[in-house]
Design a protein around this motif. Structure first.
Motif, short mmCIF file in Angstrom:
data_model
loop_
_atom_site.label_atom_id
_atom_site.label_comp_id
_atom_site.label_asym_id
_atom_site.label_seq_id
_atom_site.Cartn_x
_atom_site.Cartn_y
_atom_site.Cartn_z
N UNK A 98 0.79 -1.23 0.00
CA UNK A 98 0.00 0.00 0.00
C UNK A 98 0.83 1.28 0.00
N UNK A 99 2.10 1.18 0.35
CA UNK A 99 2.92 2.37 0.50
C UNK A 99 2.86 2.95 1.91
N UNK A 100 2.00 2.36 2.76
CA UNK A 100 1.87 2.82 4.14
C UNK A 100 1.81 1.63 5.08
N UNK A 101 2.31 1.82 6.29
CA UNK A 101 2.22 0.76 7.29
C UNK A 101 0.78 0.63 7.79
N UNK A 102 0.42 -0.53 8.32
CA UNK A 102 -0.95 -0.68 8.85
C UNK A 102 -1.19 0.12 10.12
N UNK A 103 -0.08 0.59 10.74
CA UNK A 103 -0.19 1.42 11.95
C UNK A 103 0.60 2.70 11.71
N UNK A 104 0.06 3.86 12.05
CA UNK A 104 0.75 5.14 11.79
C UNK A 104 1.88 5.38 12.78
N UNK A 105 2.99 4.68 12.57
CA UNK A 105 4.11 4.78 13.51
C UNK A 105 5.30 5.54 12.93
#
Length: 756
Positions: A405-412
């Protein structure tokens, strides 16, 4: 000849040889070397081997090197590797390591012998090419494990920043910087003694990584050749396979700048080719892996990479090794696009003596599982020793989600430290239900199996995650196989989905309709040839007995069918309700599913054959005489009908079981070699039943030879209906057979990816 091991000074009992005992690999080697120095006869090598299976192999190789050197250079009962294989049978379970062969070659030369390279390439043909390179130079560099003694003076650690391209460090000419971290630097280097390119990691001598990686030999883990320890500079040199295609971190950077509709397998190859060009490497001209990748969508590419990394973690886990720092920068790519897991610098192996889980704990916070974050948290009681492979699989899922997705599943991404507040926030975000994950980020063409593989691996409860990397790899394999994907996750309005809860009525129709038609044919055929020739009382009695037999047979068949369905229905119903079952229960249910057709049709055939004996005998016992030819003809008719009751229901039931019921269990993982054997049995059984279906018209014609000539005309229409009807039915059965073969082949491909 075996020699007794010398006594250990100061010992009063057998040494502690457990994986967690005080003696590490270096101590094992040192004690054996000391035994050689102090003993008058060669010491007993097996007595010094640790019991732990994972470290035993590493220890065995190092002890043989010491034994070889002492025997040949002292002239004290020299031995060849072939003799070690005879004395130590466990050496036969895996190929001899090239470095061990290298040591024997050079120790024989150093002892004054005339040894040719050709002798070794002929003796070890599978390793001939590698041995030709290794033995081509006379510049011998020992591969014996270097150990510092307690009496050596302490020296200041070397400054890693002083190392640079063009320097020579021990046997290595540093050619290009490949990367660096807080504790190590990695260079592309030329190894002089072996005349080959390697990646050499230079660090301060305080890590257990060489012992850990020495245990691992897997296609998707960077192959570590050996280590060198430079005691005077307190440096450790770990040299390994050179993997030139960059890392998944480089791929991730490209993903974040590429629109979703432009991401595919070709993107991965383009990133690799750019890295190769920057290093002056040549792109492979022919590669099956690259050809496969070029045709994949982006979700399929992620599944392709993830499946291999999950297999690597499964292998490492079975070796007792945890990685604990899965992230894009630690996954290297070959020129063909094959991922290889690297950098076990903070990994922990429960099989390496003296290696404390806490001693080398670390990792990248944003990819950590909740339990690994709890270890870092100063207020949590979780210990690093409590972690297992499921923690690594969690980190793998975070990384794959980010690549997808280009992003982690958690906003870390904003987390920069490991203070209490940051860790509390990260733990809170990971403690939510899997339903709270940002599914909106997933591509529209993301296969359900890929989503399922990631979501289950990201469950905050380790007990609800995939128990092994092999199980996660199977789900990722489903994502890559179009037919298996369609079986496991059919379209929303597919008949296969609607048919799953209708197990009993579908089974009743699949078995009852062919049996009902067979009964109709049998009754009319026998009435014409047998019943109508009896007197009225005998006809009435025959009808009573036949109807009673068929009725009882149907009742028995109904009961048996439901008994055979009970476990399968119970488990599948429980799964639909969200219940969990252990691996043994699921394996039993899968086996019941694949045997459903065989068990039911054998019951049907047995009842038909039994009726062929019971009905005429019962009629005879009532005082009504039947001729011998009537007996034979009735029994043959029952066998023909029994064949109908076997062949056609078998394919209807088995097709339904494989296409609709068996895929219920695949999302829960656990398929193994037992399932593969079951697939093979179903395939072979299907061939046999296809032959039976083809033989039905022939059996009908053969039965007609027992009919008196004057009666042929009376059954001509019935025989024609039998032959034409069974021929048409055979065409339908054959089509089911072909689809069944393809389904079984697709399922077998999924199982074949799982290690035993």
């Amino acid at each position: 000849m075996a020699y007794p091991a010398p006594p250990v000074p100061g010992a009063t009992a057998a040494p502690d040889r457990s994986p967690d005992g005080p003696r590490g690999l270096a101590e094992v080697v040192e004690r054996f070397a000391e035994a050689w120095r102090s003993a008058e006869v060669p010491p007993d090598l097996p007595a010094y081997l640790p019991d732990s299976p994972a470290v035993r192999r590493v220890s065995l190789i190092e002890l043989i090197k010491v034994d070889l050197a002492n025997r040949w250079l002292r002239g004290d009962a020299p031995k060849r590797l072939a003799e070690y294989i005879v004395d130590l049978p466990e050496l036969r379970t895996w190929p001899l390591p090239p470095d061990l062969i290298y040591e024997e070659f050079h120790v024989r030369r150093r002892a004054g012998g005339s040894v040719e390279v050709e002798e070794y390439t002929a003796a070890y043909p599978e390793q001939a090419e590698q041995l030709s390179e290794m033995l081509a130079t006379d510049d011998y560099r020992s591969t014996l494990m270097a150990t510092a003694t307690a009496t050596e003076p302490a020296t200041e650690p070397a400054n890693l920043d002083d190392l640079d391209v063009g320097h020579q460090v021990d046997d290595f000419d540093l050619m290009m910087g490949l990367g660096r971290g807080g504790f190590a630097r990695v260079f592309l280097a030329h190894q002089r003694s072996m005349q080959r390119l390697v990646a050499v990691k230079i660090s301060q001598d305080k890590s257990a990584e060489p012992q850990t990686l020495a245990q691992l030999d897997h296609d998707y883990i960077v192959r570590v050749f050996d280590q060198r320890v430079l005691p005077e500079r307190r440096l450790r040199l770990l040299y390994m396979q050179y993997v030139p295609g960059g890392t998944l971190f480089t791929v991730l950077e490209r993903v974040r700048t590429t629109p979703l509709d432009q991401r595919d397998g070709a993107l991965l190859l383009d990133v690799i080719d750019t890295v190769l060009a920057d290093k002056g490497e040549i792109r492979p001209s022919e590669s099956t892996a690259r050809a496969e990748l070029a045709d994949l969508s982006w979700p399929e590419t992620i599944a392709w990479l993830g499946r291999r990394l999950a297999q690597a973690l499964d292998y490492a886990g079975r070796c007792g090794v945890l990685h604990r720092d899965i992230k894009p920068a630690n996954v290297l790519l070959t020129a063909e696009g094959i991922p290889k897991l690297a950098d076990f610098n903070i990994s922990f192996s429960g099989n390496v003596s003296g290696d404390s889980p806490v001693a080398y704990f670390g990792g990248s916070l944003a990819y950590m599982s909740p339990e690994q974050l709890a270890v870092v948290h100063p207020d949590r009681s979780t210990s690093a020793a409590d972690l297992d492979t499921r923690s690594d699989l969690y980190a793998l899922a975070v990384m794959l989600w980010e690549l997808l997705t280009g992003r982690k599943p958690f906003p870390d991404d904003a987390v920069t430290g490991g203070d209490r507040t940051a860790l509390d926030e990260m733990l809170a975000r990971r403690s939510g239900s899997p339903q709270s994950l940002p599914y909106q980020d997933l591509p529209a063409d993301c296969p359900a199996a890929l989503r399922r593989a990631l979501v289950r691996a990201l469950d905050p409860d380790p007990n609800k995650r995939w128990p092994r990397g092999a199980d996660m790899a199977q789900q990722l394999d489903v994502s890559l196989d179009a037919r298996a994907r369609d079986l496991v996750d059919p379209p929303p309005h597919s008949w296969r989905l609607r048919a799953r809860p209708l197990m009993h009525p579908i089974m009743a129709l699949s078995i009852g309709v062919p049996n009902g038609l067979a009964i109709l044919y049998s009754y009319n055929h026998n009435r014409t040839l047998i019943i109508d020739k009896l007197d009225e009382q005998a006809q009435h009695r025959f009808d009573q007995v036949a109807l009673a037999a068929y009725g009882i047979g149907f009742l028995i068949g109904f009961v048996v069918t439901n008994l055979l369905l009970w476990n399968l229905w119970s488990v599948s119903h429980g799964l639909r309700k969200g219940r969990s079952y252990d691996a043994a229960t699921l394996a039993h249910a899968r086996s019941d599913t694949l045997q459903l057709g065989r068990r039911n049709v054998l019951t049907c055939f047995a009842l038909w054959a039994l009726a062929g004996i019971v009905v005429p005998v019962s009629v005879q016992l009532t005082g009504n005489h039947l001729s011998a030819s009537a007996y034979v003809h009735f029994f043959i008719t029952q066998i023909v009908c029994g064949a109908i009751a076997m062949a056609y229901p078998y394919f209807l039931v088995t097709f339904y079981a494989v296409r609709s019921l068996y895929p219920i269990f695949l999302p829960h993982g656990g398929l193994n070699a037992g399932d593969a054997r079951e697939f093979d049995r179903v395939d072979r059984r299907s061939t046999y039943f296809l032959v039976i279906a083809a033989a039905v018209p022939l059996l009908g014609v053969a039965g007609a030879t027992f009919i008196p000539p004057e009666d042929i005309s009376t059954v001509f229409v019935a025989l024609r209906v039998l032959c034409v009807g069974s021929a048409l039915a055979f065409i339908g059965i054959y089509l089911l057979f072909r689809m069944l073969e393809k389904d079984l082949t697709a399922l077998a491909r999924i199982v074949s990816s799982r290690p035993a």
